[in-house]
Structure formats: structure tokens, C-alpha cells
Design an enzyme around this catalytic site. Structure first.
Site, PDB file in Angstrom:
ATOM      1  N   ASN A   9       0.868  -1.183   0.000  1.00  0.00           N
ATOM      2  CA  ASN A   9       0.000   0.000   0.000  1.00  0.00           C
ATOM      3  C   ASN A   9       0.905   1.233   0.000  1.00  0.00           C
ATOM      4  O   ASN A   9       1.480   1.586   1.028  1.00  0.00           O
ATOM      5  CB  ASN A   9      -0.892  -0.038   1.254  1.00  0.00           C
ATOM      6  CG  ASN A   9      -1.738   1.221   1.389  1.00  0.00           C
ATOM      7  OD1 ASN A   9      -1.788   2.052   0.486  1.00  0.00           O
ATOM      8  ND2 ASN A   9      -2.407   1.360   2.524  1.00  0.00           N
ATOM      9  N   TRP A  10       1.011   1.857  -1.165  1.00  0.00           N
ATOM     10  CA  TRP A  10       1.923   3.007  -1.285  1.00  0.00           C
ATOM     11  C   TRP A  10       1.373   4.274  -0.644  1.00  0.00           C
ATOM     12  O   TRP A  10       2.085   5.257  -0.495  1.00  0.00           O
ATOM     13  CB  TRP A  10       2.198   3.312  -2.768  1.00  0.00           C
ATOM     14  CG  TRP A  10       3.003   2.279  -3.483  1.00  0.00           C
ATOM     15  CD1 TRP A  10       3.480   1.097  -2.988  1.00  0.00           C
ATOM     16  CD2 TRP A  10       3.424   2.346  -4.850  1.00  0.00           C
ATOM     17  NE1 TRP A  10       4.172   0.422  -3.953  1.00  0.00           N
ATOM     18  CE2 TRP A  10       4.154   1.163  -5.111  1.00  0.00           C
ATOM     19  CE3 TRP A  10       3.258   3.275  -5.877  1.00  0.00           C
ATOM     20  CZ2 TRP A  10       4.721   0.910  -6.366  1.00  0.00           C
ATOM     21  CZ3 TRP A  10       3.813   3.023  -7.121  1.00  0.00           C
ATOM     22  CH2 TRP A  10       4.540   1.843  -7.352  1.00  0.00           C
ATOM     23  N   LYS A  11       0.101   4.264  -0.325  1.00  0.00           N
ATOM     24  CA  LYS A  11      -0.578   5.458   0.213  1.00  0.00           C
ATOM     25  C   LYS A  11      -0.356   6.636  -0.759  1.00  0.00           C
ATOM     26  O   LYS A  11      -0.268   6.410  -1.971  1.00  0.00           O
ATOM     27  CB  LYS A  11      -0.106   5.741   1.637  1.00  0.00           C
ATOM     28  CG  LYS A  11      -0.223   4.470   2.505  1.00  0.00           C
ATOM     29  CD  LYS A  11      -0.054   4.663   3.966  1.00  0.00           C
ATOM     30  CE  LYS A  11      -0.213   3.313   4.676  1.00  0.00           C
ATOM     31  NZ  LYS A  11      -0.109   3.374   6.111  1.00  0.00           N
ATOM     32  N   HIS A  96      -9.460   1.078   4.956  1.00  0.00           N
ATOM     33  CA  HIS A  96      -8.182   1.278   5.650  1.00  0.00           C
ATOM     34  C   HIS A  96      -8.408   2.242   6.822  1.00  0.00           C
ATOM     35  O   HIS A  96      -9.219   3.164   6.721  1.00  0.00           O
ATOM     36  CB  HIS A  96      -7.137   1.845   4.680  1.00  0.00           C
ATOM     37  CG  HIS A  96      -5.762   1.821   5.258  1.00  0.00           C
ATOM     38  ND1 HIS A  96      -5.323   2.779   6.143  1.00  0.00           N
ATOM     39  CD2 HIS A  96      -4.739   0.945   5.122  1.00  0.00           C
ATOM     40  CE1 HIS A  96      -4.078   2.486   6.505  1.00  0.00           C
ATOM     41  NE2 HIS A  96      -3.706   1.371   5.900  1.00  0.00           N
ATOM     42  N   GLU A  98      -6.846   4.688   7.805  1.00  0.00           N
ATOM     43  CA  GLU A  98      -6.669   6.111   7.462  1.00  0.00           C
ATOM     44  C   GLU A  98      -7.916   6.659   6.778  1.00  0.00           C
ATOM     45  O   GLU A  98      -8.273   7.824   6.948  1.00  0.00           O
ATOM     46  CB  GLU A  98      -5.421   6.273   6.581  1.00  0.00           C
ATOM     47  CG  GLU A  98      -4.149   6.076   7.400  1.00  0.00           C
ATOM     48  CD  GLU A  98      -2.977   5.493   6.643  1.00  0.00           C
ATOM     49  OE1 GLU A  98      -2.974   5.516   5.405  1.00  0.00           O
ATOM     50  OE2 GLU A  98      -2.055   4.984   7.321  1.00  0.00           O
ATOM     51  N   GLU A 165      -5.016  -5.041  10.696  1.00  0.00           N
ATOM     52  CA  GLU A 165      -4.040  -3.962  10.822  1.00  0.00           C
ATOM     53  C   GLU A 165      -4.314  -3.168  12.095  1.00  0.00           C
ATOM     54  O   GLU A 165      -5.096  -2.200  12.066  1.00  0.00           O
ATOM     55  CB  GLU A 165      -4.142  -2.995   9.634  1.00  0.00           C
ATOM     56  CG  GLU A 165      -3.996  -3.670   8.291  1.00  0.00           C
ATOM     57  CD  GLU A 165      -3.404  -2.739   7.243  1.00  0.00           C
ATOM     58  OE1 GLU A 165      -2.758  -3.256   6.347  1.00  0.00           O
ATOM     59  OE2 GLU A 165      -3.575  -1.507   7.346  1.00  0.00           O
ATOM     60  N   GLY A 171       2.883   2.317  10.831  1.00  0.00           N
ATOM     61  CA  GLY A 171       3.835   3.420  10.686  1.00  0.00           C
ATOM     62  C   GLY A 171       4.576   3.765  11.961  1.00  0.00           C
ATOM     63  O   GLY A 171       5.190   4.838  12.055  1.00  0.00           O
ATOM     64  N   SER A 203       3.804  -2.040  10.241  1.00  0.00           N
ATOM     65  CA  SER A 203       5.259  -2.063  10.456  1.00  0.00           C
ATOM     66  C   SER A 203       5.912  -3.384  10.038  1.00  0.00           C
ATOM     67  O   SER A 203       6.848  -3.866  10.693  1.00  0.00           O
ATOM     68  CB  SER A 203       5.591  -1.726  11.919  1.00  0.00           C
ATOM     69  OG  SER A 203       5.169  -0.413  12.213  1.00  0.00           O
ATOM     70  N   GLY A 224       3.041  -1.162   4.222  1.00  0.00           N
ATOM     71  CA  GLY A 224       2.996   0.265   3.904  1.00  0.00           C
ATOM     72  C   GLY A 224       4.374   0.776   3.530  1.00  0.00           C
ATOM     73  O   GLY A 224       4.874   0.533   2.430  1.00  0.00           O
ATOM     74  N   GLY A 225       5.028   1.480   4.456  1.00  0.00           N
ATOM     75  CA  GLY A 225       6.311   2.151   4.198  1.00  0.00           C
ATOM     76  C   GLY A 225       7.346   1.286   3.492  1.00  0.00           C
ATOM     77  O   GLY A 225       8.006   1.749   2.550  1.00  0.00           O
TER      78      GLY A 225
HETATM   79  P1  13P Z   1       3.229   0.428   7.579  1.00  0.00           P
HETATM   80  O1  13P Z   1       3.739  -0.856   6.992  1.00  0.00           O
HETATM   81  O2  13P Z   1       3.950   1.635   7.072  1.00  0.00           O
HETATM   82  O3  13P Z   1       3.158   0.364   9.081  1.00  0.00           O
HETATM   83  O4  13P Z   1       1.713   0.605   7.066  1.00  0.00           O
HETATM   84  C1  13P Z   1       0.845  -0.447   7.144  1.00  0.00           C
HETATM   85  C2  13P Z   1      -0.386  -0.121   6.406  1.00  0.00           C
HETATM   86  O5  13P Z   1      -1.078   0.831   6.701  1.00  0.00           O
HETATM   87  C3  13P Z   1      -0.713  -0.977   5.254  1.00  0.00           C
HETATM   88  O6  13P Z   1      -1.975  -0.708   4.774  1.00  0.00           O
END
Ligand code: 13P
Length: 247
Positions: A9-11, A96, A98, A165, A171, A203, A224-225
Site C-alpha cells: 500500500n503506497w498510500k 483502511h 486512514e 491492521e 507506521g 510495520s 505500507g512504508g
Molecule cells: P506500515 O507498513 O507503514 O506500518 O503501514 C501499514 C499499512 O497501513 C498498510 O496498509
């Protein structure tokens, strides 16, 4: 059907040039890995150019959107529908944390979007997870999922993917322990059944991925990251594959 899935997930990150380089590197990097389905979820604007890089013939790499609207078309300024992306996306992330936190999405939205995805033959990756960690908080995700699936036909549950999640792990560099994630996922399976793949997210990196995927309860990860770094993401995929074959 249960299978090993690693999704990135590149956001809201990167520009088109970054997206093209990253996709090309990741595509080449996992070309020889078998037993893995890898999904890239870039910002919607990049879906089409990236679909040209990935091509139509690859089964083990596909695209997902980070969101869809619950209607297929109409006067909904700024929105993108499942009907618009179904030719290039096999997956879409839905609910998600967010989106729930910053865009006010609730379980009714998640249910409507899940139905829209299924209607358009896109696999929804439904994200659930508790905000704060307490001794019992791992139980909350299954309850949230139950609310999210209200109105979704039970016969469609096998078409879903769920990602556990915990918001406190996203993050922060503080991933849940695999044992803790497995406890939450066991309860999630009581809601969706045994055929639905359930991932862990929060993470995840190349060092900790195997701890999760080695467990029979956990079918992969939503990253994510670490999915924004080609080498790291490829290593995550490699370690996940290795851990499943040695399980
Ligand atoms: P991180 O891997 O950056 O913690 O993010 C997880 C995430 O939100 C995947 O959707």
C-alpha cells in the site's frame, strides 16, 4: 481461496517516475518466485501507466486501488468507481484505518464498497484493527469486521481478503507480535470462514515478515512504508515465500 499474498500500500507517495521505476524493479525482482501473489496498490492516478508495465499476462503480480466509491457512475465529483478500474485492478483496499479516521468512513461505507467491489469482480482487501492496544484489544477487529460485512452475502465471503491492521502498529515501527496477530486472525476467521485469506499489516519489514507468514493462521501481509523501497519489498516477498515453504 487461501494463498500467500504480499500487497504493498503506497498510500499518497511518489510521482509517476518513482512509481514506474519501483514497479519495474519489483516486477523483475519477484519474477522467479513461485507460490506468491504480489499486489501493488499505488495512488489511483498511476494505475493505468503501471498496468502497462505489468502487462496482462502475469498471474502472480497485479494491481489494487487504495479505495473505490460504492456507486458505479454518476455525479460524484472526485470519486473513482470499481467499474472504472476493474479492467486493470484485481484488488481494492477497503476501509483502511486512514480512510476511517481522516475521511469519516464507517462500517456502512465499508459494506457498500465491499458490495461494489464484488459486483465489479474486484477482490476487496478489507482492513480492520483496533486503535489502542490493551490485553483484550485483539478481539475488536473481528467485531469490527462483523459490522463491516452487514448486508454482504455470506456466499461472497470466500471472495474477500481481510487484513488485520492494528492502528497502533501502523507506521510506528512497533509491529504486533506474530502470536498476538494470530490470536486476532483466529477470531476473524470465525467471522469469514476458513477459505478467506487473512493478512497482517503494521510495520512489516524484511526482518519480521517470516515471523508472521510462517504461522498457518497468517496468509501474508499488507505492507505500507517498506513497500516503497524496491529492495526491501522484494526481500519481504522472498522471505515470505521461504517461510511458507519451510512451515
Ligand atoms: P506500515 O507498513 O507503514 O506500518 O503501514 C501499514 C499499512 O497501513 C498498510 O496498509
Amino acid at each position: 481461496m487461501r494463498r500467500l499474498i504480499i500487497a504493498g500500500n503506497w498510500k499518497m507517495n511518489g510521482d509517476l517516475a518513482d512509481a514506474e521505476v519501483l514497479t519495474t524493479m519489483v516486477k523483475n525482482g519477484v519474477a522467479n518466485l513461485s507460490g506468491l501473489e504480489m499486489v501493488i496498490c499505488p495512488p489511483s492516478l498511476f494505475l493505468f501507466p503501471l498496468s502497462e508495465i505489468i502487462g496482462k499476462n502475469l498471474k502472480h503480480i497485479s494491481l489494487g486501488s487504495q479505495n473505490i466509491y460504492h456507486e458505479d457512475k454518476g455525479a460524484f465529483t472526485g470519486e473513482i468507481s470499481g467499474a472504472m478500474i476493474k479492467k486493470i485492478c484485481r484488488y481494492t483496499i477497503i476501509g483502511h484505518s486512514e480512510r476511517r479516521e481522516y475521511f469519516g468512513e464507517d462500517s456502512e461505507d465499508v459494506s457498500d464498497k465491499t458490495k461494489a467491489a464484488i459486483r465489479n469482480k474486484i477482490i476487496p482487501i478489507i482492513c480492520v484493527g483496533e486503535k489502542k492496544k490493551t490485553a483484550e484489544s485483539y478481539k475488536d477487529a473481528a467485531k469490527e469486521l462483523k459490522r463491516d460485512l452487514k448486508g454482504v452475502d455470506k456466499s461472497d465471503y470466500a471472495k474477500l481478503v481481510v487484513s488485520y491492521e492494528p492502528v497502533w502498529a501502523i507506521g510506528t515501527g512497533r509491529a504486533a507480535t506474530p502470536e498476538y496477530a494470530a490470536k486476532a486472525i483466529t477470531l476473524i476467521r470465525e467471522v469469514v470462514g476458513l477459505k478467506t485469506p487473512v493478512l497482517y499489516g503494521g510495520s512489516v519489514d524484511a526482518e519480521n515478515i517470516a515471523g508472521f507468514t510462517r504461522r498457518a493462521e497468517i496468509d501474508g501481509a499488507l505492507v505500507g512504508g517498506a513497500s516503497l523501497k524496491a529492495k526491501e519489498f522484494i526481500k519481504i516477498c522472498e522471505n515470505a515465500v521461504k517461510s511458507k515453504s519451510f512451515a
